[in-house]
Design a protein around this motif. Sequence first.
Motif, PDB file in Angstrom:
ATOM      1  N   TYR A 136       5.988  -8.143  -7.240  1.00 52.05           N
ATOM      2  CA  TYR A 136       6.832  -7.352  -6.616  1.00 52.05           C
ATOM      3  C   TYR A 136       7.948  -6.683  -7.412  1.00 52.05           C
ATOM      4  O   TYR A 136       8.181  -6.972  -8.387  1.00 52.05           O
ATOM      5  CB  TYR A 136       7.797  -8.436  -5.701  1.00 52.05           C
ATOM      6  N   ALA A 137       8.498  -5.414  -6.745  1.00 51.43           N
ATOM      7  CA  ALA A 137       9.767  -5.009  -7.415  1.00 51.43           C
ATOM      8  C   ALA A 137      10.864  -5.819  -7.393  1.00 51.43           C
ATOM      9  O   ALA A 137      11.045  -6.492  -6.200  1.00 51.43           O
ATOM     10  CB  ALA A 137       9.900  -3.682  -6.701  1.00 51.43           C
ATOM     11  N   ASP A 138      11.787  -5.844  -8.263  1.00 52.85           N
ATOM     12  CA  ASP A 138      12.837  -6.776  -8.437  1.00 52.85           C
ATOM     13  C   ASP A 138      13.659  -6.503  -7.091  1.00 52.85           C
ATOM     14  O   ASP A 138      14.184  -7.414  -6.630  1.00 52.85           O
ATOM     15  CB  ASP A 138      13.772  -6.315  -9.314  1.00 52.85           C
ATOM     16  N   TRP A 196       1.649  -1.752  -1.875  1.00 53.40           N
ATOM     17  CA  TRP A 196       2.567  -1.096  -0.991  1.00 53.40           C
ATOM     18  C   TRP A 196       3.619  -0.227  -1.731  1.00 53.40           C
ATOM     19  O   TRP A 196       3.958  -0.841  -2.687  1.00 53.40           O
ATOM     20  CB  TRP A 196       3.479  -1.947  -0.092  1.00 53.40           C
ATOM     21  N   TYR A 197       3.656   1.231  -1.579  1.00 61.92           N
ATOM     22  CA  TYR A 197       4.606   1.903  -2.309  1.00 61.92           C
ATOM     23  C   TYR A 197       5.571   2.554  -1.367  1.00 61.92           C
ATOM     24  O   TYR A 197       5.172   2.637  -0.098  1.00 61.92           O
ATOM     25  CB  TYR A 197       3.936   2.998  -3.098  1.00 61.92           C
ATOM     26  N   ARG A 198       6.826   2.843  -1.760  1.00 63.91           N
ATOM     27  CA  ARG A 198       7.720   3.810  -0.686  1.00 63.91           C
ATOM     28  C   ARG A 198       8.132   4.988  -1.356  1.00 63.91           C
ATOM     29  O   ARG A 198       8.389   4.989  -2.506  1.00 63.91           O
ATOM     30  CB  ARG A 198       8.440   2.807  -0.095  1.00 63.91           C
ATOM     31  N   GLU A 218       7.837   4.771  -5.413  1.00 68.58           N
ATOM     32  CA  GLU A 218       7.963   3.665  -6.309  1.00 68.58           C
ATOM     33  C   GLU A 218       7.330   2.439  -5.500  1.00 68.58           C
ATOM     34  O   GLU A 218       6.872   2.347  -4.566  1.00 68.58           O
ATOM     35  CB  GLU A 218       9.450   3.133  -6.254  1.00 68.58           C
ATOM     36  N   MET A 219       6.769   1.661  -6.537  1.00 67.21           N
ATOM     37  CA  MET A 219       6.085   0.333  -6.278  1.00 67.21           C
ATOM     38  C   MET A 219       6.748  -0.577  -5.434  1.00 67.21           C
ATOM     39  O   MET A 219       8.089  -0.860  -6.046  1.00 67.21           O
ATOM     40  CB  MET A 219       5.285  -0.255  -7.427  1.00 67.21           C
ATOM     41  N   VAL A 220       6.449  -1.063  -4.293  1.00 68.54           N
ATOM     42  CA  VAL A 220       7.207  -2.279  -3.558  1.00 68.54           C
ATOM     43  C   VAL A 220       6.277  -3.589  -3.956  1.00 68.54           C
ATOM     44  O   VAL A 220       7.262  -4.525  -4.315  1.00 68.54           O
ATOM     45  CB  VAL A 220       7.091  -2.146  -2.106  1.00 68.54           C
ATOM     46  N   ALA A 221       5.287  -3.632  -3.841  1.00 66.13           N
ATOM     47  CA  ALA A 221       4.333  -5.003  -4.023  1.00 66.13           C
ATOM     48  C   ALA A 221       2.961  -4.667  -3.991  1.00 66.13           C
ATOM     49  O   ALA A 221       2.450  -3.618  -3.710  1.00 66.13           O
ATOM     50  CB  ALA A 221       4.721  -5.905  -2.864  1.00 66.13           C
ATOM     51  N   ILE A 222       2.149  -5.599  -4.876  1.00 64.06           N
ATOM     52  CA  ILE A 222       0.774  -5.288  -5.285  1.00 64.06           C
ATOM     53  C   ILE A 222       0.361  -6.800  -5.006  1.00 64.06           C
ATOM     54  O   ILE A 222       0.697  -7.750  -5.493  1.00 64.06           O
ATOM     55  CB  ILE A 222       0.416  -4.728  -6.431  1.00 64.06           C
ATOM     56  N   ILE A 223      -0.948  -6.896  -4.531  1.00 58.58           N
ATOM     57  CA  ILE A 223      -1.861  -8.015  -4.514  1.00 58.58           C
ATOM     58  C   ILE A 223      -3.122  -7.635  -5.017  1.00 58.58           C
ATOM     59  O   ILE A 223      -3.674  -6.827  -4.611  1.00 58.58           O
ATOM     60  CB  ILE A 223      -1.682  -8.634  -3.053  1.00 58.58           C
ATOM     61  N   THR A 224      -3.538  -8.563  -5.942  1.00 60.09           N
ATOM     62  CA  THR A 224      -4.553  -8.155  -6.727  1.00 60.09           C
ATOM     63  C   THR A 224      -5.868  -8.802  -5.773  1.00 60.09           C
ATOM     64  O   THR A 224      -5.763  -9.439  -4.992  1.00 60.09           O
ATOM     65  CB  THR A 224      -4.763  -8.941  -8.232  1.00 60.09           C
ATOM     66  N   TYR A 244       6.417   4.129   3.698  1.00 61.47           N
ATOM     67  CA  TYR A 244       5.617   3.500   3.128  1.00 61.47           C
ATOM     68  C   TYR A 244       4.310   3.641   3.153  1.00 61.47           C
ATOM     69  O   TYR A 244       3.734   3.837   4.031  1.00 61.47           O
ATOM     70  CB  TYR A 244       5.980   2.049   3.657  1.00 61.47           C
ATOM     71  N   TYR A 245       3.526   3.618   1.827  1.00 64.66           N
ATOM     72  CA  TYR A 245       2.230   3.966   1.769  1.00 64.66           C
ATOM     73  C   TYR A 245       1.284   2.788   1.062  1.00 64.66           C
ATOM     74  O   TYR A 245       1.952   1.983   0.418  1.00 64.66           O
ATOM     75  CB  TYR A 245       1.943   5.297   0.529  1.00 64.66           C
ATOM     76  N   CYS A 246       0.172   2.796   1.493  1.00 68.07           N
ATOM     77  CA  CYS A 246      -0.578   1.718   1.147  1.00 68.07           C
ATOM     78  C   CYS A 246      -1.546   2.324  -0.065  1.00 68.07           C
ATOM     79  O   CYS A 246      -2.014   3.713   0.340  1.00 68.07           O
ATOM     80  CB  CYS A 246      -1.533   1.146   2.254  1.00 68.07           C
TER      81      CYS A 246
END
Length: 119
Positions: free
Chosen positions: A59-61, A36-38, A46-52, A93-95
Amino acid sequence: QVQLVESGGGMVQSGGSLRLSCAVSKIIFVFSDVGWYRQAPGKPREMVAIITSSSNANYADSVKGRFTISRDNAKNTVSLQMNSLKPEDTAVYYCNAITPLTKPSGGFWGQGTQVTVSS
């Protein structure tokens, strides 16, 4: 044709919660790292969170401890649970889904969903 379809955006007051979902085409889902980016107005994405693909999450801080990313391999979806929302979380928010083959090109993107947090 690969598709990513986001849902769950909306408007919420500060301190509230929202849950975003991203439905990813079955053909690529199992191989994909999904993030997820926003992007807020006037700011870079910017990157928000990624799951492999093996379900490791990063996660972003700025969202650690408030947001949780998860994936449901049976439903080909990735969700982002957002708690304790702040006005600064307001953004589109973008996937994004990246497979090993599509990594150089940045993978596939959804159309975006608006999240608005009022103070």
